[in-house]
Design an enzyme around this catalytic site. Sequence first.
Site, short mmCIF file in Angstrom:
data_model
loop_
_atom_site.label_atom_id
_atom_site.label_comp_id
_atom_site.label_asym_id
_atom_site.label_seq_id
_atom_site.Cartn_x
_atom_site.Cartn_y
_atom_site.Cartn_z
N TYR A 8 0.06 2.82 0.78
CA TYR A 8 1.61 2.22 0.80
C TYR A 8 2.66 3.14 -0.29
O TYR A 8 3.54 3.42 -0.02
CB TYR A 8 1.58 0.68 0.01
CG TYR A 8 2.94 0.12 -0.53
CD1 TYR A 8 3.99 0.30 0.72
CD2 TYR A 8 3.49 0.33 -1.92
CE1 TYR A 8 5.26 -0.18 0.02
CE2 TYR A 8 4.58 0.13 -2.13
CZ TYR A 8 5.56 -0.22 -1.33
OH TYR A 8 6.94 -0.30 -1.70
N GLU A 25 8.19 2.37 -7.61
CA GLU A 25 7.03 1.63 -6.83
C GLU A 25 5.76 1.10 -7.70
O GLU A 25 5.53 0.20 -7.27
CB GLU A 25 6.57 2.87 -5.72
CG GLU A 25 7.74 3.18 -4.95
CD GLU A 25 8.14 2.01 -4.15
OE1 GLU A 25 7.36 0.83 -3.89
OE2 GLU A 25 9.31 1.68 -3.67
N GLY A 54 1.95 -4.95 -18.52
CA GLY A 54 0.72 -5.49 -18.03
C GLY A 54 -0.02 -4.49 -17.00
O GLY A 54 0.65 -3.37 -16.70
N ASP A 109 3.75 -2.95 2.71
CA ASP A 109 3.42 -3.70 1.39
C ASP A 109 3.17 -4.98 1.81
O ASP A 109 3.33 -5.57 2.86
CB ASP A 109 4.37 -3.43 0.18
CG ASP A 109 5.68 -4.04 0.49
OD1 ASP A 109 5.97 -4.43 1.61
OD2 ASP A 109 6.36 -4.31 -0.58
N CYS A 118 12.93 -13.10 16.05
CA CYS A 118 11.71 -13.58 15.42
C CYS A 118 10.87 -14.55 16.23
O CYS A 118 11.64 -15.59 16.70
CB CYS A 118 12.00 -13.88 14.08
SG CYS A 118 10.46 -14.38 13.23
S1 SF4 Z 1 13.91 -15.46 11.07
FE1 SF4 Z 1 12.64 -16.29 9.39
S2 SF4 Z 1 10.46 -16.03 9.56
FE2 SF4 Z 1 11.77 -14.48 10.81
S3 SF4 Z 1 11.95 -12.50 9.96
FE3 SF4 Z 1 13.71 -13.91 9.42
S4 SF4 Z 1 13.54 -15.02 7.46
FE4 SF4 Z 1 11.49 -14.31 8.47
#
Ligand code: SF4
Length: 326
Positions: free
Chosen positions: A120, A42, A86, A138, A207
């Site tokens: 996180y 992580e 880094g 995150d 979504c």
């Molecule tokens: S549908 Fe597209 S914008 Fe929505 S969570 Fe999946 S990849 Fe991301």
Amino acid sequence: MLDGGASAASGLEKSLLDWYRRYQRPLPWRGEHDPYRILLAEVLLQQTRVAQAIPYYHRFLERFPTLEALGRAPLEEVLRVWQGCGYYTRARNLHRLARQTSALPPTYAGLRELPGLGPYTAAAVASIAFGEAVAAVDGNVRRVLSRLHAWEDPSPKRLQQSAQGLLEGALGYGSPGEWNQALMELGATVCTPRRPACSRCPLERFCRGKGQPERYPLPKSRRPKPIELTALILGGPMGVYLEPRSGGVLGGLWGVPMEEGPGGLERLLKRFGLEEARFVGRLRHDFTHRRLQVWVYQAPWARVEDPRRRPLSRLDQKILSLLDTA
Ligand code: SF4
């Protein structure tokens, strides 16, 4: 769980876990339960790309196979092994932590007390190594959730609550660690910052941001600037003192006296020769490029008028509506 239906939510969690089980990248720390190894992965991934982090992961563990071995080593040697990766503060913090303890505490709260462990990283280790049901948010998770909900600029608290709700919804089907990793993996490989692959995303049908995913979340430079204001309602439900507003946004309208920035209440009280005012509530109001937080106070006043007789902004209407509930 997305607000919009329990049946959709359970499908969402299952879809992501099924996808993760099938498509996750085979990384050396996958399936790992040793907290030290998870912590190292992580910490490396915080600022280093996966392909570059892998050789460092192996190199570091070869030389310091346990937290105890790391704690015994001189800092100079630790930095030599880290060389080229880094952000050396990460190596210094790991070493400091190893000097402090040879066994990582098995809870999120305990991990948070260690030097250099933010929310996180502590959540990632607590969930993956110890199975604690705590969501790890995150940058990847922030992006996925913002798009999923079509949120332009969600607060950390809102993101954490949303991530926690989803994690809890997934528990019957996967472990907390698996769920957290699945969400991060989606952000890293499918829901990428530029040109996310929505057509092959397991969350596509849930979504809200998929039509224009790159709109969410807004880049830092375009996020509304937070502004703190204090508003003073002089009067009460029968009438209030109003004054004309100036400026480009609210000019021409009327409203209650307001001050911007710290010390606003003191300045308002002084202006009206008052000793005190009572707090009636706090509200949020968004303009296109500004996010207002308004602390609203009230005090008695003699020269009042009926606010319905003046043109008021939406903001002032919201402020005055607090009188109905106070
Ligand atoms: S549908 Fe597209 S914008 Fe929505 S969570 Fe999946 S990849 Fe991301």
